[in-house]
Design a protein around this motif. Sequence first.
Motif, PDB file in Angstrom:
ATOM      1  N   THR A 171       0.676  32.985  68.602  1.00  0.00           N
ATOM      2  CA  THR A 171      -0.534  32.493  68.067  1.00  0.00           C
ATOM      3  C   THR A 171      -2.041  33.012  67.572  1.00  0.00           C
ATOM      4  O   THR A 171      -2.521  33.594  66.810  1.00  0.00           O
ATOM      5  CB  THR A 171      -0.588  30.709  67.522  1.00  0.00           C
ATOM      6  N   ARG A 172      -2.354  33.152  69.342  1.00  0.00           N
ATOM      7  CA  ARG A 172      -3.606  33.652  69.347  1.00  0.00           C
ATOM      8  C   ARG A 172      -3.344  35.459  69.203  1.00  0.00           C
ATOM      9  O   ARG A 172      -4.156  35.857  69.965  1.00  0.00           O
ATOM     10  CB  ARG A 172      -4.144  33.219  70.875  1.00  0.00           C
ATOM     11  N   GLY A 173      -2.607  35.648  68.901  1.00  0.00           N
ATOM     12  CA  GLY A 173      -2.694  37.967  69.177  1.00  0.00           C
ATOM     13  C   GLY A 173      -2.366  38.533  70.035  1.00  0.00           C
ATOM     14  O   GLY A 173      -2.416  39.435  70.204  1.00  0.00           O
ATOM     15  N   GLY A 174      -1.571  37.321  71.020  1.00  0.00           N
ATOM     16  CA  GLY A 174      -1.159  38.209  72.631  1.00  0.00           C
ATOM     17  C   GLY A 174       0.058  38.644  72.282  1.00  0.00           C
ATOM     18  O   GLY A 174       0.648  39.252  71.210  1.00  0.00           O
ATOM     19  N   LYS A 175       0.141  40.103  72.788  1.00  0.00           N
ATOM     20  CA  LYS A 175       1.419  40.912  72.761  1.00  0.00           C
ATOM     21  C   LYS A 175       2.534  40.674  73.119  1.00  0.00           C
ATOM     22  O   LYS A 175       2.405  41.112  74.907  1.00  0.00           O
ATOM     23  CB  LYS A 175       0.557  42.694  72.861  1.00  0.00           C
ATOM     24  N   ILE A 176       3.624  39.710  73.116  1.00  0.00           N
ATOM     25  CA  ILE A 176       4.514  39.632  73.795  1.00  0.00           C
ATOM     26  C   ILE A 176       5.687  40.785  74.214  1.00  0.00           C
ATOM     27  O   ILE A 176       6.011  41.163  73.388  1.00  0.00           O
ATOM     28  CB  ILE A 176       5.281  38.127  73.512  1.00  0.00           C
ATOM     29  N   ILE A 177       5.958  41.116  75.294  1.00  0.00           N
ATOM     30  CA  ILE A 177       7.267  41.378  76.058  1.00  0.00           C
ATOM     31  C   ILE A 177       8.056  40.297  76.684  1.00  0.00           C
ATOM     32  O   ILE A 177       7.796  40.121  77.333  1.00  0.00           O
ATOM     33  CB  ILE A 177       6.242  42.490  77.255  1.00  0.00           C
ATOM     34  N   PHE A 233      -2.821  42.219  82.848  1.00  0.00           N
ATOM     35  CA  PHE A 233      -0.985  41.250  81.581  1.00  0.00           C
ATOM     36  C   PHE A 233      -1.387  40.158  81.951  1.00  0.00           C
ATOM     37  O   PHE A 233      -1.599  39.771  83.215  1.00  0.00           O
ATOM     38  CB  PHE A 233      -0.259  42.649  83.070  1.00  0.00           C
ATOM     39  N   MET A 234      -0.657  39.585  81.740  1.00  0.00           N
ATOM     40  CA  MET A 234      -1.011  37.938  81.613  1.00  0.00           C
ATOM     41  C   MET A 234       1.763  37.665  82.369  1.00  0.00           C
ATOM     42  O   MET A 234       1.905  38.638  81.472  1.00  0.00           O
ATOM     43  CB  MET A 234      -0.566  37.293  80.995  1.00  0.00           C
ATOM     44  N   PHE A 235       2.073  36.960  83.243  1.00  0.00           N
ATOM     45  CA  PHE A 235       3.675  36.582  83.220  1.00  0.00           C
ATOM     46  C   PHE A 235       3.784  35.561  83.536  1.00  0.00           C
ATOM     47  O   PHE A 235       3.232  34.829  83.786  1.00  0.00           O
ATOM     48  CB  PHE A 235       3.940  37.572  84.415  1.00  0.00           C
ATOM     49  N   LEU A 236       4.916  35.604  82.288  1.00  0.00           N
ATOM     50  CA  LEU A 236       4.307  33.473  82.097  1.00  0.00           C
ATOM     51  C   LEU A 236       6.481  33.718  82.272  1.00  0.00           C
ATOM     52  O   LEU A 236       7.439  34.059  81.620  1.00  0.00           O
ATOM     53  CB  LEU A 236       4.248  33.495  80.713  1.00  0.00           C
ATOM     54  N   ASN A 277       5.325  27.442  74.485  1.00  0.00           N
ATOM     55  CA  ASN A 277       4.371  28.102  75.194  1.00  0.00           C
ATOM     56  C   ASN A 277       4.474  29.450  74.409  1.00  0.00           C
ATOM     57  O   ASN A 277       2.642  30.147  73.912  1.00  0.00           O
ATOM     58  CB  ASN A 277       4.613  27.572  76.199  1.00  0.00           C
ATOM     59  N   ALA A 278       5.296  30.632  74.408  1.00  0.00           N
ATOM     60  CA  ALA A 278       5.334  31.561  74.100  1.00  0.00           C
ATOM     61  C   ALA A 278       4.728  31.263  72.712  1.00  0.00           C
ATOM     62  O   ALA A 278       3.609  32.782  72.558  1.00  0.00           O
ATOM     63  CB  ALA A 278       6.440  32.186  73.980  1.00  0.00           C
ATOM     64  N   HIS A 279       4.355  31.083  71.923  1.00  0.00           N
ATOM     65  CA  HIS A 279       4.652  30.481  70.374  1.00  0.00           C
ATOM     66  C   HIS A 279       2.885  30.621  70.303  1.00  0.00           C
ATOM     67  O   HIS A 279       2.230  31.426  69.250  1.00  0.00           O
ATOM     68  CB  HIS A 279       5.148  29.469  70.234  1.00  0.00           C
ATOM     69  N   GLU A 280       2.426  30.335  71.264  1.00  0.00           N
ATOM     70  CA  GLU A 280       1.329  29.428  71.837  1.00  0.00           C
ATOM     71  C   GLU A 280       0.417  30.509  72.378  1.00  0.00           C
ATOM     72  O   GLU A 280      -1.004  31.224  71.241  1.00  0.00           O
ATOM     73  CB  GLU A 280       1.419  28.708  72.439  1.00  0.00           C
ATOM     74  N   VAL A 281       1.534  32.071  72.631  1.00  0.00           N
ATOM     75  CA  VAL A 281       0.706  33.079  72.816  1.00  0.00           C
ATOM     76  C   VAL A 281       0.400  33.194  72.257  1.00  0.00           C
ATOM     77  O   VAL A 281      -0.437  35.173  71.213  1.00  0.00           O
ATOM     78  CB  VAL A 281       1.339  33.775  74.049  1.00  0.00           C
ATOM     79  N   VAL A 312       1.300  40.270  77.494  1.00  0.00           N
ATOM     80  CA  VAL A 312       1.884  39.027  78.011  1.00  0.00           C
ATOM     81  C   VAL A 312       3.487  39.056  78.321  1.00  0.00           C
ATOM     82  O   VAL A 312       4.377  39.253  77.013  1.00  0.00           O
ATOM     83  CB  VAL A 312       1.606  37.353  77.448  1.00  0.00           C
ATOM     84  N   VAL A 313       3.871  39.148  78.917  1.00  0.00           N
ATOM     85  CA  VAL A 313       5.517  39.334  79.602  1.00  0.00           C
ATOM     86  C   VAL A 313       6.092  37.697  80.107  1.00  0.00           C
ATOM     87  O   VAL A 313       6.130  36.724  80.889  1.00  0.00           O
ATOM     88  CB  VAL A 313       5.919  40.136  80.643  1.00  0.00           C
ATOM     89  N   VAL A 314       6.845  36.927  78.693  1.00  0.00           N
ATOM     90  CA  VAL A 314       7.247  35.925  78.779  1.00  0.00           C
ATOM     91  C   VAL A 314       8.932  36.148  79.437  1.00  0.00           C
ATOM     92  O   VAL A 314       9.513  36.717  78.823  1.00  0.00           O
ATOM     93  CB  VAL A 314       7.359  35.082  77.802  1.00  0.00           C
ATOM     94  N   ILE A 315       9.534  35.274  80.859  1.00  0.00           N
ATOM     95  CA  ILE A 315      10.309  35.369  81.039  1.00  0.00           C
ATOM     96  C   ILE A 315      11.585  33.863  80.004  1.00  0.00           C
ATOM     97  O   ILE A 315      10.792  32.884  81.376  1.00  0.00           O
ATOM     98  CB  ILE A 315      10.429  35.640  82.363  1.00  0.00           C
ATOM     99  N   ASN A 316      12.373  34.141  80.030  1.00  0.00           N
ATOM    100  CA  ASN A 316      12.902  33.008  79.100  1.00  0.00           C
ATOM    101  C   ASN A 316      14.026  33.608  78.344  1.00  0.00           C
ATOM    102  O   ASN A 316      14.297  33.570  77.405  1.00  0.00           O
ATOM    103  CB  ASN A 316      11.476  32.647  77.701  1.00  0.00           C
ATOM    104  N   PRO A 317      15.527  33.528  79.658  1.00  0.00           N
ATOM    105  CA  PRO A 317      16.205  33.750  79.583  1.00  0.00           C
ATOM    106  C   PRO A 317      17.165  32.009  79.501  1.00  0.00           C
ATOM    107  O   PRO A 317      15.727  30.943  79.306  1.00  0.00           O
ATOM    108  CB  PRO A 317      16.983  34.392  80.790  1.00  0.00           C
ATOM    109  N   LYS A 318      18.198  32.171  78.326  1.00  0.00           N
ATOM    110  CA  LYS A 318      18.902  30.789  78.430  1.00  0.00           C
ATOM    111  C   LYS A 318      18.761  29.779  79.276  1.00  0.00           C
ATOM    112  O   LYS A 318      19.968  30.278  80.497  1.00  0.00           O
ATOM    113  CB  LYS A 318      20.236  30.543  77.778  1.00  0.00           C
ATOM    114  N   THR A 319      18.356  28.847  79.480  1.00  0.00           N
ATOM    115  CA  THR A 319      18.220  27.946  80.732  1.00  0.00           C
ATOM    116  C   THR A 319      17.620  26.224  79.786  1.00  0.00           C
ATOM    117  O   THR A 319      17.368  26.485  78.761  1.00  0.00           O
ATOM    118  CB  THR A 319      17.084  28.101  81.828  1.00  0.00           C
ATOM    119  N   SER A 320      17.442  25.090  80.419  1.00  0.00           N
ATOM    120  CA  SER A 320      17.563  24.084  80.176  1.00  0.00           C
ATOM    121  C   SER A 320      15.675  23.795  79.952  1.00  0.00           C
ATOM    122  O   SER A 320      15.648  23.060  79.459  1.00  0.00           O
ATOM    123  CB  SER A 320      17.201  23.344  81.375  1.00  0.00           C
ATOM    124  N   VAL A 321      14.935  25.419  80.129  1.00  0.00           N
ATOM    125  CA  VAL A 321      13.807  24.802  79.177  1.00  0.00           C
ATOM    126  C   VAL A 321      13.229  25.782  78.561  1.00  0.00           C
ATOM    127  O   VAL A 321      12.017  26.323  78.467  1.00  0.00           O
ATOM    128  CB  VAL A 321      12.904  25.044  81.207  1.00  0.00           C
TER     129      VAL A 321
END
Length: 611
Positions: free
Chosen positions: A541-547, A470-473, A535-539, A519-528
């Motif tokens: 595009t490469r076929g990663g399964k995003i949670i 697993f990857m966490f971002l 960055n999640a989109h790049e994952v 790939v677990v992407v932590i992306n709540p509404k913040t300045s980033v």
Amino acid sequence: MCGIFGYVGKGQKDVESTIIVGLERLEYRGYDSAGIAIIDDNGNFIIVKRKGRISDLKKALENYNIPPSKIGIGHTRWATHGKVSDENAHPHLDSNNKIAVVHNGIIENYLELKQELIDKGHVFTSETDTEVIAHMIEEYQKYENDYIKSVLYTVKRLKGTFALAILNREYPDMLIGVRKDSPLIIGIGNGEMFLASDIPAILPHTKRIIILDNEEIAILKSDKYQIMDFDGNLKNKQIKEIEWDAQMAEKGPYPHFMLKEIYEQPEVIERNIDKYIRDGEFLLLKDHNLRKLLLNKNRIVIQAAGTSLHAGIVGRYLIEHFAKIPVDTDYSSEFSHRIVDDKTLVMAISQSGETMDTLEGLRLAKKLGLEVLSIVNVVDSSIARESDYVIYINAGPEIGVASTKAYTAQITILLFLALELGYLKGFVDKKTIDYYISEIRKLPYVISSVLYKDTQIQYIAQKFHKHNHFMFLGRGINYPTALEGALKLKEISYIHATGYAAGEMKHGPLALIDENWPVVVINPKTSVYEKTFSNAHEVYTRGGKIISVVSERDEKMKEISQEIIEIPEVDEFLTPIVSIIPLQLLAYHIANLRGCDVDKPRNIAKVITVP
Ligand code: M6R
């Protein structure tokens, strides 16, 4: 690590079950093997020890009919010296099976002492460092004929860290406890005394405790105690009343402590709000000296380990943002390589207050003449006592090896601290303080609403639990959330999981990604948010399964995610307290589905008291 327990009474309690229950409450400290030694009323030892869990020891004990007895000791082991085996399980005995010792810690000079004792004819039966202690007391007793003096001579020759409980068949009413650097607590009951590595083991019996300090020895009989230093000088110690109640250390209706502790988080935050916010003000820095200290520093170094370090990294973002003081964060075990000067404040963060790496970092700072502020859960623990200033996180006993409620409590305190300091330094105005206090007051409710998603998270766990990587971002203040999410998963499910700063993916790790990587992407509404989305989109595009863990109604992230966990929208600086909750639950359910022992993961222990 390792848990030790001792009991001496007048026959009012069954010694075997009292020790076993005590050990069960200490099992989080180590579970490679367990053992007990009891002196029966005829002065004979009953020693039973087994490789494996306390449940294995209990099974072995079914074959013993233990005669009436009033005194005994027990041990649950996290192996350091010597493999995991019945022989290396504690207690360890002297040559004449007269003295039994259980030990938490490491005797650094045991090889040299062992050789000395072998030369004098002692025969050893284990590979442990502990066994030398029993033999050495025996050896001194030959010449001294004074048991207590023999113990004193012995402990003065030991180098390293140790908490000991010692029995001697020639003194069947006396239980001895020794402390140097590993924790040891005395429980004072009614006509009975207890010794334990930690408070939860004593809680069912008494709330009156004495915490032994370094280089102290306790001589316990059923209705009296004496405490002395290693030179035999008697010491007057204060009895303390514990605030925790026995129920706090019970699982209650939950199958695991970890789940119970995840669910306790709203209550813990509420407790800290009650304690540290009053009349629109934060109260952490009311102590004039602490306030002065913080206002005089131009740099902070936070040193901690594991989850506590991740909380410290969140603290770095908070303090730098609100109080504009540069903050460095470091593993305690690496802290000795940093440069600190008298303008630096060293901060130690620890749930247990006993982590040796963090304690050593603290001691190093003190040696350099610096003052240390600690953020600690366990009251009167070593780190709390050796620090110049302590702020408690009031999380109550945390028993699950995976830290959960302590993490969110640590971040809550760091948020309070950053805001209060920012206000005192003039970077934060009263209106901002009022805004944050009102947002913070909503947190218990917000966390409860995330806990409500447990069934959805269980479903996601079901879908992904067979993956081995697993990857966490995360980015910005949720970068440490990614580190913590990955740590939770790997430590209890044994899945390889890595937490990364989302922006770093393109600098290497992206090469790993294919359709087999969740790939677990932590992306709540913040300045980033937008950057993390890219960055999640790049994952994607490469076929990663995003949670993804996102704020409610996020259609954009939904499009690239296989699974989406929504959390209520909160202020950016509060997001780490909320976004970690689903990741704790995800790790919990995945570990359960993989058949792992959630509260007692292999190879590790709750409290790491070795460097
Ligand atoms: O008691 P401490 O907070 O000092 O412990 C530090 C780490 O050992 C601890 O956080 C560890 O990483 C946990 N098992 C994480 O869940």
